[in-house]
Design a protein around this motif. Sequence first.
Motif, PDB file in Angstrom:
ATOM      1  N   ARG A  33       0.820  -1.213   0.000  1.00 38.27           N
ATOM      2  CA  ARG A  33       0.000   0.000   0.000  1.00 38.27           C
ATOM      3  C   ARG A  33       0.854   1.264   0.000  1.00 38.27           C
ATOM      4  O   ARG A  33       0.400   2.316  -0.408  1.00 38.27           O
ATOM      5  N   ARG A  34       2.089   1.173   0.480  1.00 38.48           N
ATOM      6  CA  ARG A  34       2.902   2.372   0.659  1.00 38.48           C
ATOM      7  C   ARG A  34       4.064   2.509  -0.317  1.00 38.48           C
ATOM      8  O   ARG A  34       4.555   3.601  -0.527  1.00 38.48           O
ATOM      9  N   ARG A  35       4.498   1.408  -0.915  1.00 35.89           N
ATOM     10  CA  ARG A  35       5.624   1.521  -1.852  1.00 35.89           C
ATOM     11  C   ARG A  35       5.124   2.003  -3.201  1.00 35.89           C
ATOM     12  O   ARG A  35       3.964   1.837  -3.552  1.00 35.89           O
ATOM     13  N   SER A  36       6.000   2.620  -3.965  1.00 31.36           N
ATOM     14  CA  SER A  36       5.584   3.128  -5.271  1.00 31.36           C
ATOM     15  C   SER A  36       5.473   1.985  -6.277  1.00 31.36           C
ATOM     16  O   SER A  36       6.176   0.985  -6.185  1.00 31.36           O
ATOM     17  N   HIS A  37       4.565   2.150  -7.217  1.00 35.86           N
ATOM     18  CA  HIS A  37       4.323   1.160  -8.262  1.00 35.86           C
ATOM     19  C   HIS A  37       4.487   1.854  -9.608  1.00 35.86           C
ATOM     20  O   HIS A  37       3.871   2.894  -9.851  1.00 35.86           O
ATOM     21  N   SER A  38       5.282   1.280 -10.486  1.00 37.84           N
ATOM     22  CA  SER A  38       5.503   1.904 -11.793  1.00 37.84           C
ATOM     23  C   SER A  38       4.208   1.982 -12.598  1.00 37.84           C
ATOM     24  O   SER A  38       4.002   2.929 -13.359  1.00 37.84           O
ATOM     25  N   ALA A  39       3.315   1.028 -12.428  1.00 36.17           N
ATOM     26  CA  ALA A  39       2.048   1.039 -13.169  1.00 36.17           C
ATOM     27  C   ALA A  39       1.144   2.196 -12.743  1.00 36.17           C
ATOM     28  O   ALA A  39       0.206   2.544 -13.457  1.00 36.17           O
ATOM     29  N   LEU A  40       1.432   2.790 -11.592  1.00 33.20           N
ATOM     30  CA  LEU A  40       0.624   3.909 -11.090  1.00 33.20           C
ATOM     31  C   LEU A  40       1.366   5.235 -11.221  1.00 33.20           C
ATOM     32  O   LEU A  40       1.064   6.194 -10.515  1.00 33.20           O
ATOM     33  N   GLY A  41       2.339   5.279 -12.105  1.00 37.03           N
ATOM     34  CA  GLY A  41       3.100   6.512 -12.280  1.00 37.03           C
ATOM     35  C   GLY A  41       4.109   6.731 -11.172  1.00 37.03           C
ATOM     36  O   GLY A  41       4.409   7.862 -10.807  1.00 37.03           O
ATOM     37  N   ASP A  42       4.620   5.650 -10.626  1.00 39.89           N
ATOM     38  CA  ASP A  42       5.622   5.681  -9.552  1.00 39.89           C
ATOM     39  C   ASP A  42       5.135   6.370  -8.285  1.00 39.89           C
ATOM     40  O   ASP A  42       5.884   7.063  -7.608  1.00 39.89           O
ATOM     41  N   VAL A  43       3.865   6.184  -7.971  1.00 41.32           N
ATOM     42  CA  VAL A  43       3.326   6.630  -6.689  1.00 41.32           C
ATOM     43  C   VAL A  43       2.749   5.416  -5.977  1.00 41.32           C
ATOM     44  O   VAL A  43       2.478   4.384  -6.592  1.00 41.32           O
ATOM     45  N   SER A  44       2.551   5.543  -4.682  1.00 44.21           N
ATOM     46  CA  SER A  44       1.983   4.436  -3.912  1.00 44.21           C
ATOM     47  C   SER A  44       0.494   4.318  -4.214  1.00 44.21           C
ATOM     48  O   SER A  44      -0.140   5.285  -4.643  1.00 44.21           O
ATOM     49  N   PRO A  45      -0.087   3.141  -3.987  1.00 40.15           N
ATOM     50  CA  PRO A  45      -1.533   3.008  -4.179  1.00 40.15           C
ATOM     51  C   PRO A  45      -2.322   4.000  -3.325  1.00 40.15           C
ATOM     52  O   PRO A  45      -3.326   4.550  -3.780  1.00 40.15           O
ATOM     53  N   GLU A  46      -1.864   4.261  -2.105  1.00 39.97           N
ATOM     54  CA  GLU A  46      -2.556   5.234  -1.254  1.00 39.97           C
ATOM     55  C   GLU A  46      -2.537   6.621  -1.881  1.00 39.97           C
ATOM     56  O   GLU A  46      -3.550   7.311  -1.919  1.00 39.97           O
ATOM     57  N   GLU A  47      -1.369   7.034  -2.377  1.00 44.39           N
ATOM     58  CA  GLU A  47      -1.256   8.352  -2.996  1.00 44.39           C
ATOM     59  C   GLU A  47      -2.073   8.415  -4.285  1.00 44.39           C
ATOM     60  O   GLU A  47      -2.737   9.413  -4.567  1.00 44.39           O
TER      61      GLU A  47
END
Length: 59
Positions: A33-47
């Motif tokens: 939930r807190r680490r960045s994901h490249s599929a989300l534009g390098d933001v965390s799912p929460e962000e």
Amino acid sequence: MVRAKEKRDERDFQTHEEARRALFEYIEAWYNRRRSHSALGDVSPEEYERNASTRSAAA
């Protein structure tokens, strides 16, 4: 007994299953939930969800 040690938490688990469950909960509830994901534009799912909510409210 299985011993797990982390900087913020040190616990003894009675079984491997108990340790496995605790690790699963940590990964799913905190880490992913807190680490960045490249599929989300390098933001965390929460962000990402926060940003999506802000965009929806502004529309």
